[in-house]
Design an enzyme around this catalytic site. Sequence first.
Site, PDB file in Angstrom:
ATOM      1  N   GLU A   1      -1.892   0.429 -10.200  1.00  0.00           N
ATOM      2  CA  GLU A   1      -0.863   1.469 -10.191  1.00  0.00           C
ATOM      3  C   GLU A   1       0.481   0.752 -10.324  1.00  0.00           C
ATOM      4  O   GLU A   1       0.842  -0.054  -9.460  1.00  0.00           O
ATOM      5  CB  GLU A   1      -0.980   2.172  -8.829  1.00  0.00           C
ATOM      6  CG  GLU A   1      -0.542   3.584  -8.744  1.00  0.00           C
ATOM      7  CD  GLU A   1      -0.868   4.149  -7.347  1.00  0.00           C
ATOM      8  OE1 GLU A   1      -1.367   3.415  -6.456  1.00  0.00           O
ATOM      9  OE2 GLU A   1      -0.600   5.339  -7.153  1.00  0.00           O
TER      10      GLU A   1
ATOM     11  N   SER B   1       0.829  -1.204   0.000  1.00  0.00           N
ATOM     12  CA  SER B   1       0.000   0.000   0.000  1.00  0.00           C
ATOM     13  C   SER B   1       0.863   1.253   0.000  1.00  0.00           C
ATOM     14  O   SER B   1       0.541   2.237  -0.655  1.00  0.00           O
ATOM     15  CB  SER B   1      -0.895   0.027   1.239  1.00  0.00           C
ATOM     16  OG  SER B   1      -1.795  -1.033   1.215  1.00  0.00           O
TER      17      SER B   1
ATOM     18  N   HIS C   1       0.498  -2.060  -7.626  1.00  0.00           N
ATOM     19  CA  HIS C   1      -0.480  -1.848  -6.560  1.00  0.00           C
ATOM     20  C   HIS C   1      -1.864  -2.161  -7.117  1.00  0.00           C
ATOM     21  O   HIS C   1      -2.468  -1.360  -7.827  1.00  0.00           O
ATOM     22  CB  HIS C   1      -0.385  -0.399  -6.040  1.00  0.00           C
ATOM     23  CG  HIS C   1      -1.413  -0.095  -5.016  1.00  0.00           C
ATOM     24  ND1 HIS C   1      -2.232   1.004  -5.065  1.00  0.00           N
ATOM     25  CD2 HIS C   1      -1.786  -0.793  -3.911  1.00  0.00           C
ATOM     26  CE1 HIS C   1      -3.057   0.979  -4.042  1.00  0.00           C
ATOM     27  NE2 HIS C   1      -2.810  -0.099  -3.326  1.00  0.00           N
TER      28      HIS C   1
ATOM     29  N   ASN D   1      -2.682   5.732  -2.311  1.00  0.00           N
ATOM     30  CA  ASN D   1      -2.788   5.617  -0.852  1.00  0.00           C
ATOM     31  C   ASN D   1      -2.314   6.853  -0.107  1.00  0.00           C
ATOM     32  O   ASN D   1      -2.716   7.082   1.028  1.00  0.00           O
ATOM     33  CB  ASN D   1      -2.057   4.367  -0.373  1.00  0.00           C
ATOM     34  CG  ASN D   1      -2.891   3.142  -0.680  1.00  0.00           C
ATOM     35  OD1 ASN D   1      -4.116   3.190  -0.580  1.00  0.00           O
ATOM     36  ND2 ASN D   1      -2.259   2.072  -1.097  1.00  0.00           N
TER      37      ASN D   1
HETATM   38  P1  NAD Z   1      -3.762  -9.583   5.073  1.00  0.00           P
HETATM   39  O1  NAD Z   1      -3.401  -9.312   6.479  1.00  0.00           O
HETATM   40  O2  NAD Z   1      -5.185  -9.876   4.719  1.00  0.00           O
HETATM   41  O3  NAD Z   1      -2.886 -10.829   4.516  1.00  0.00           O
HETATM   42  C1  NAD Z   1      -1.506 -10.907   4.674  1.00  0.00           C
HETATM   43  C2  NAD Z   1      -1.116 -12.386   4.559  1.00  0.00           C
HETATM   44  O4  NAD Z   1       0.318 -12.480   4.512  1.00  0.00           O
HETATM   45  C3  NAD Z   1      -1.578 -13.232   5.744  1.00  0.00           C
HETATM   46  O5  NAD Z   1      -2.316 -14.341   5.278  1.00  0.00           O
HETATM   47  C4  NAD Z   1      -0.268 -13.680   6.416  1.00  0.00           C
HETATM   48  O6  NAD Z   1      -0.356 -14.978   6.982  1.00  0.00           O
HETATM   49  C5  NAD Z   1       0.698 -13.633   5.246  1.00  0.00           C
HETATM   50  N1  NAD Z   1       2.100 -13.470   5.630  1.00  0.00           N
HETATM   51  C6  NAD Z   1       2.622 -12.623   6.531  1.00  0.00           C
HETATM   52  N2  NAD Z   1       3.969 -12.748   6.563  1.00  0.00           N
HETATM   53  C7  NAD Z   1       4.294 -13.701   5.641  1.00  0.00           C
HETATM   54  C8  NAD Z   1       5.520 -14.266   5.193  1.00  0.00           C
HETATM   55  N3  NAD Z   1       6.693 -13.863   5.698  1.00  0.00           N
HETATM   56  N4  NAD Z   1       5.492 -15.216   4.234  1.00  0.00           N
HETATM   57  C9  NAD Z   1       4.299 -15.631   3.704  1.00  0.00           C
HETATM   58  N5  NAD Z   1       3.104 -15.131   4.102  1.00  0.00           N
HETATM   59  C10 NAD Z   1       3.107 -14.171   5.047  1.00  0.00           C
HETATM   60  O7  NAD Z   1      -3.224  -8.339   4.232  1.00  0.00           O
HETATM   61  P2  NAD Z   1      -3.737  -7.798   2.806  1.00  0.00           P
HETATM   62  O8  NAD Z   1      -4.833  -6.845   3.017  1.00  0.00           O
HETATM   63  O9  NAD Z   1      -3.901  -8.952   1.882  1.00  0.00           O
HETATM   64  O10 NAD Z   1      -2.471  -6.923   2.373  1.00  0.00           O
HETATM   65  C11 NAD Z   1      -1.314  -7.538   1.835  1.00  0.00           C
HETATM   66  C12 NAD Z   1      -0.445  -6.477   1.182  1.00  0.00           C
HETATM   67  O11 NAD Z   1      -1.194  -5.854   0.111  1.00  0.00           O
HETATM   68  C13 NAD Z   1      -0.031  -5.366   2.147  1.00  0.00           C
HETATM   69  O12 NAD Z   1       1.264  -4.916   1.830  1.00  0.00           O
HETATM   70  C14 NAD Z   1      -1.068  -4.287   1.848  1.00  0.00           C
HETATM   71  O13 NAD Z   1      -0.611  -3.013   2.180  1.00  0.00           O
HETATM   72  C15 NAD Z   1      -1.242  -4.452   0.351  1.00  0.00           C
HETATM   73  N6  NAD Z   1      -2.526  -3.983  -0.206  1.00  0.00           N
HETATM   74  C16 NAD Z   1      -3.678  -4.163   0.501  1.00  0.00           C
HETATM   75  C17 NAD Z   1      -4.878  -3.736  -0.058  1.00  0.00           C
HETATM   76  C18 NAD Z   1      -6.174  -3.947   0.663  1.00  0.00           C
HETATM   77  O14 NAD Z   1      -7.179  -3.371   0.259  1.00  0.00           O
HETATM   78  N7  NAD Z   1      -6.230  -4.781   1.704  1.00  0.00           N
HETATM   79  C19 NAD Z   1      -4.896  -3.130  -1.321  1.00  0.00           C
HETATM   80  C20 NAD Z   1      -3.682  -2.997  -2.026  1.00  0.00           C
HETATM   81  C21 NAD Z   1      -2.502  -3.425  -1.450  1.00  0.00           C
END
Ligand code: NAD
Length: 284
Positions: A151, A118, A139, A189
């Site tokens: 993005e 993000s 992104h 973001n």
């Molecule tokens: P989330 O918390 O739903 O999922 C994260 C996952 O990563 C979890 O299942 C966790 O077990 C896993 N994880 C953590 N450390 C790990 C590792 N070392 N190896 C393998 N797996 C691991 O988070 P999310 O919302 O899916 O966000 C993930 C990324 O995407 C973040 O960087 C976030 O900023 C970005 N993002 C999120 C959104 C959104 O709307 N949620 C949108 C765009 C980007």
Amino acid sequence: MATVGVIGAGVMGKDVAITCAAKGYDVILSDHDSDVLATAPRDIRHLVRKFRMMSPAAAAWKADEILGRIRFGADLGDLAGVDWIVENIVEDLAAKERLYLDLRDVCGESTKIAVNTSCISITKLAAGTPRPHNVVGIHFMNPVPLLECAEVVRGYHTSEDTIKQAEEFVRSLGKQSIVVNDMPGFVSNRLSHLFMNEAAFLVHDGVAEPEQIDAIFKLGYGHRMGPLETADLIGLDTVVDSLNVLYAEFQDSKFRCCPTLKKMVAAGRLGRKSGQGFYTYANH
Ligand code: NAD
């Protein structure tokens, strides 16, 4: 068709895996949490059903076909030889840096790495890899299968070839790329976290209820969702983590995180994914 390794099977990782598999890619979906991997197939089935109802483009998707193209695994070694890695683990610089160290021996010369963060600097993460020219930010927007752009973020080291391949990859998923330069939060973001945070402050200060704030955005500004509905969709833990990154990087008080958001996360109210955030969700 190329193989895509998707790391992190949370909110974004599952959506990215579904989108890639629906477009014909073979996918390896990896997560370090065995409970997350165990429930991922059921979650994916549920999500595919939801996307079919929400988008004509997804109306013909079949969960069995999509799941048939996704392999699940905890071992990063399984990702050796993939063409693209899309990394979607938690929004935590230290955790991502550790993962990129572990990926050093997995990625070959031709593996491109898309960081789906993000707010974290693509340049910073790429600097910890042996081939920073192969690292680019992609992104994706949430929910990935339904939204029309991604993005694409050019880090300091990202090569033009990697940018071109990223644009091609995004196009192959039926989306438009918008290429921007690296800076924490990029465009989306850096803007959206200001209005989500300020909306939380409006609740914190007792100015209005979440429903009223979101209604002003939807009815008054014509947005599809209000800022607090968006925060719930993203995950309040991810919103707090992202605000912390923006605050640390810019040293600007405008990114200080609303205490109510921090308190909700401490209480386990993470938004849609936990069933309760600013709103309550029956089927999460
Ligand atoms: P989330 O918390 O739903 O999922 C994260 C996952 O990563 C979890 O299942 C966790 O077990 C896993 N994880 C953590 N450390 C790990 C590792 N070392 N190896 C393998 N797996 C691991 O988070 P999310 O919302 O899916 O966000 C993930 C990324 O995407 C973040 O960087 C976030 O900023 C970005 N993002 C999120 C959104 C959104 O709307 N949620 C949108 C765009 C980007």
